[in-house]
Design an enzyme around this catalytic site. Structure first.
Site, mmCIF file in Angstrom:
data_model
loop_
_atom_site.group_PDB
_atom_site.id
_atom_site.type_symbol
_atom_site.label_atom_id
_atom_site.label_comp_id
_atom_site.label_asym_id
_atom_site.label_seq_id
_atom_site.Cartn_x
_atom_site.Cartn_y
_atom_site.Cartn_z
ATOM 1 N N HIS A 52 -40.159 11.553 -14.721
ATOM 2 C CA HIS A 52 -39.969 12.323 -15.963
ATOM 3 C C HIS A 52 -40.032 11.455 -17.215
ATOM 4 O O HIS A 52 -40.492 11.918 -18.257
ATOM 5 C CB HIS A 52 -38.618 13.044 -15.940
ATOM 6 C CG HIS A 52 -38.496 14.012 -14.826
ATOM 7 N ND1 HIS A 52 -38.938 15.309 -14.920
ATOM 8 C CD2 HIS A 52 -38.022 13.873 -13.572
ATOM 9 C CE1 HIS A 52 -38.725 15.922 -13.762
ATOM 10 N NE2 HIS A 52 -38.178 15.073 -12.928
ATOM 11 N N HIS A 183 -35.816 21.803 -4.443
ATOM 12 C CA HIS A 183 -34.882 22.594 -5.264
ATOM 13 C C HIS A 183 -34.701 23.966 -4.616
ATOM 14 O O HIS A 183 -35.027 24.999 -5.181
ATOM 15 C CB HIS A 183 -35.376 22.704 -6.716
ATOM 16 C CG HIS A 183 -35.164 21.427 -7.474
ATOM 17 N ND1 HIS A 183 -33.944 21.061 -7.993
ATOM 18 C CD2 HIS A 183 -36.014 20.424 -7.776
ATOM 19 C CE1 HIS A 183 -34.050 19.882 -8.584
ATOM 20 N NE2 HIS A 183 -35.299 19.468 -8.470
ATOM 21 N N ASN A 212 -32.232 15.520 -1.418
ATOM 22 C CA ASN A 212 -31.627 15.903 -2.697
ATOM 23 C C ASN A 212 -32.128 17.277 -3.124
ATOM 24 O O ASN A 212 -33.314 17.572 -2.999
ATOM 25 C CB ASN A 212 -31.936 14.862 -3.779
ATOM 26 C CG ASN A 212 -31.333 13.505 -3.439
ATOM 27 O OD1 ASN A 212 -32.053 12.550 -3.183
ATOM 28 N ND2 ASN A 212 -30.031 13.438 -3.401
ATOM 29 N N ARG A 220 -26.564 22.767 14.201
ATOM 30 C CA ARG A 220 -27.412 23.932 14.504
ATOM 31 C C ARG A 220 -28.221 24.375 13.288
ATOM 32 O O ARG A 220 -28.805 25.449 13.283
ATOM 33 C CB ARG A 220 -26.537 25.094 14.998
ATOM 34 C CG ARG A 220 -25.968 24.867 16.382
ATOM 35 C CD ARG A 220 -25.031 25.977 16.809
ATOM 36 N NE ARG A 220 -23.865 26.089 15.946
ATOM 37 C CZ ARG A 220 -22.792 25.275 16.008
ATOM 38 N NH1 ARG A 220 -22.771 24.274 16.869
ATOM 39 N NH2 ARG A 220 -21.774 25.444 15.197
ATOM 40 N N ASP A 241 -33.025 4.728 -4.823
ATOM 41 C CA ASP A 241 -32.252 3.847 -5.706
ATOM 42 C C ASP A 241 -30.918 3.487 -5.062
ATOM 43 O O ASP A 241 -30.101 2.811 -5.656
ATOM 44 C CB ASP A 241 -32.031 4.518 -7.080
ATOM 45 C CG ASP A 241 -31.305 5.846 -6.967
ATOM 46 O OD1 ASP A 241 -31.009 6.292 -5.841
ATOM 47 O OD2 ASP A 241 -31.037 6.459 -8.024
ATOM 48 N N HIS A 244 -29.170 8.121 -4.665
ATOM 49 C CA HIS A 244 -29.599 9.453 -4.219
ATOM 50 C C HIS A 244 -29.649 9.565 -2.699
ATOM 51 O O HIS A 244 -29.506 10.656 -2.155
ATOM 52 C CB HIS A 244 -30.991 9.787 -4.777
ATOM 53 C CG HIS A 244 -30.991 10.195 -6.205
ATOM 54 N ND1 HIS A 244 -30.865 9.294 -7.232
ATOM 55 C CD2 HIS A 244 -31.088 11.413 -6.789
ATOM 56 C CE1 HIS A 244 -30.899 9.944 -8.385
ATOM 57 N NE2 HIS A 244 -31.023 11.231 -8.139
ATOM 58 N N ASP A 266 -38.431 9.504 -9.907
ATOM 59 C CA ASP A 266 -37.713 10.616 -10.550
ATOM 60 C C ASP A 266 -36.967 10.087 -11.771
ATOM 61 O O ASP A 266 -35.917 10.618 -12.147
ATOM 62 C CB ASP A 266 -36.761 11.318 -9.568
ATOM 63 C CG ASP A 266 -36.361 12.716 -10.038
ATOM 64 O OD1 ASP A 266 -37.030 13.254 -10.934
ATOM 65 O OD2 ASP A 266 -35.367 13.256 -9.519
#
Ligand SMILES: [Zn+2]
Length: 371
Positions: A52, A183, A212, A220, A241, A244, A266
């Site tokens: 980013h 996400h 993450n 299960r 890093d 994470h 990231d």
């Protein structure tokens, strides 16, 4: 023709010799060394498919920001970069993608190769936003077509359970856009369905920052992590890093995915900056002791650079050729970039020279020295 001498990291082993190149790699000579025992390591440039920001700049800042963060990460060995957007209102995303396209078209000689964008959101789950602002959307055919027409997005992060993903997948794979699952609050069956649909349509599935912003593996409940690691074609990004992802989970994933684990940063705009208050996606975040935290207590991106990720891999058991795969080769395969990702004759001269402490000494992009 230019020449570098050192310990050259090849696919499965290391040779001492000299490497000659112009725009492309031309010759590896292991016999006639002028410098008797060159100690520096020569390795392929790193590929960051999810980043980013850095040096105070963010992809969402537009053209100047994209140039600044790209230059910053190039200092740390990144020679191919996919600046990454965050979940924001649709018009902001389109504006950012247009700006990115302008930067790519400018073909500036002081930048790494900007392959295109990674669109992280808005097609994600509201339940697993992580640091993403809550501007989630459905991937309607018209939105997907708009993205394809822009011809700048190379990777899209999507949640497998999102509505209309089944219609979006064939359009995206046909356009050569990689779909990375993440996400997400999906279960194992939803994860398998998405991965299989991508592969049925001749796409390449991946997972966005494995472990993450997705459920973990339980007795299960294999979830997305289990679905990815059990698949023999899928790839998975990792932010190594050590904040994470625990080193044990890195080693487990690496053992299963030596050829399909993709190190990414990231990184957000605070990478390379003083610790303290920073910003991500219009929200305040705090950078402290190498971690970025949102006000909700979630990790909010990283301040990682890929040279540090490389060193972390070595510290936690990877060999130099193995680490090189994590930072270069695997990402090139995932993104279908057949002209880079390893040191072999005919590939682009995207090169890094590191000293024996694995600190960057030189960076070359397509045969041009940048650092
Ligand atoms: Zn991200």
């Amino acid at each position: 023709m230019k020449t570098l001498q050192g310990r050259i990291i090849l696919k499965d082993h290391i040779v001492t010799g000299s490497l000659s190149f112009d725009h492309y790699l031309r010759e590896i000579d292991t016999k006639s060394l002028s410098n008797k025992d060159p100690e520096d390591y020569i390795l392929p440039g790193f590929i960051d498919g999810h980043v980013h920001g850095g040096d105070g700049a963010d992809t969402m800042d537009g053209a100047e920001g994209i140039k600044k963060l790209s230059k910053f990460h190039m200092q740390h060995g990144t020679t191919t970069i996919l600046p990454t957007t965050i979940t924001r209102p649709w018009n902001e995303l389109i504006d950012t993608l247009r700006a990115l396209k302008e930067v790519q078209k400018s073909n500036s000689s002081d930048l790494p190769d900007i392959r295109g964008a990674h669109l992280e959101g808005p097609f994600i789950s509201e339940k697993k936003l992580g640091a993403q602002p809550a501007f989630t959307l459905c991937p309607t055919p018209s939105k997907i077509q708009e993205l394809i027409d822009l011809n700048i997005v190379r990777v899209i992060t999507m949640a497998p359970e999102i509505k209309q993903i089944d219609q979006a997948i064939p359009l995206l794979t046909k356009a050569g856009i990689r779909i990375s699952l993440g996400h997400t609050a999906c279960n194992y069956d939803q994860a398998c369905h998405a991965i299989n649909t991508i592969h049925e349509h001749h796409g390449t599935a991946a997972g966005t920052h494995l472990f993450n912003a997705m459920g973990g593996i339980e007795g299960r409940i294999p979830g997305l992590v289990g679905a990815l690691l059990d698949n023999n074609k899928a790839y998975a990004e990792m932010i190594f890093d050590t904040h994470h992802v625990h080193p044990v989970n890195f080693r487990l994933a690496h053992r299963l995915f030596p050829d399909r684990l993709l190190f990414i940063t990231d990184a957000m705009r605070g990478a390379g900056m003083k610790e303290g208050i920073s910003e991500l996606g219009g929200q305040n975040v705090i950078i402290k002791e190498g971690q970025v935290m949102g006000m909700n207590g979630h990790l909010a991106g990283s301040v990682l650079t890929l040279d540090q990720a490389f060193r972390n891999a070595i510290t936690h058991g990877a060999t130099l050729p193995e680490a090189t795969k994590l930072l270069s080769t695997n990402a090139a395969h995932y993104q279908g970039l057949t002209d880079r990702g390893e040191i072999s004759i005919g590939k682009r001269a995207d090169l890094i020279v590191m000293n024996t402490n694995l600190q960057i000494e030189q960076v070359w992009v397509a045969g041009h020295r940048m650092v």
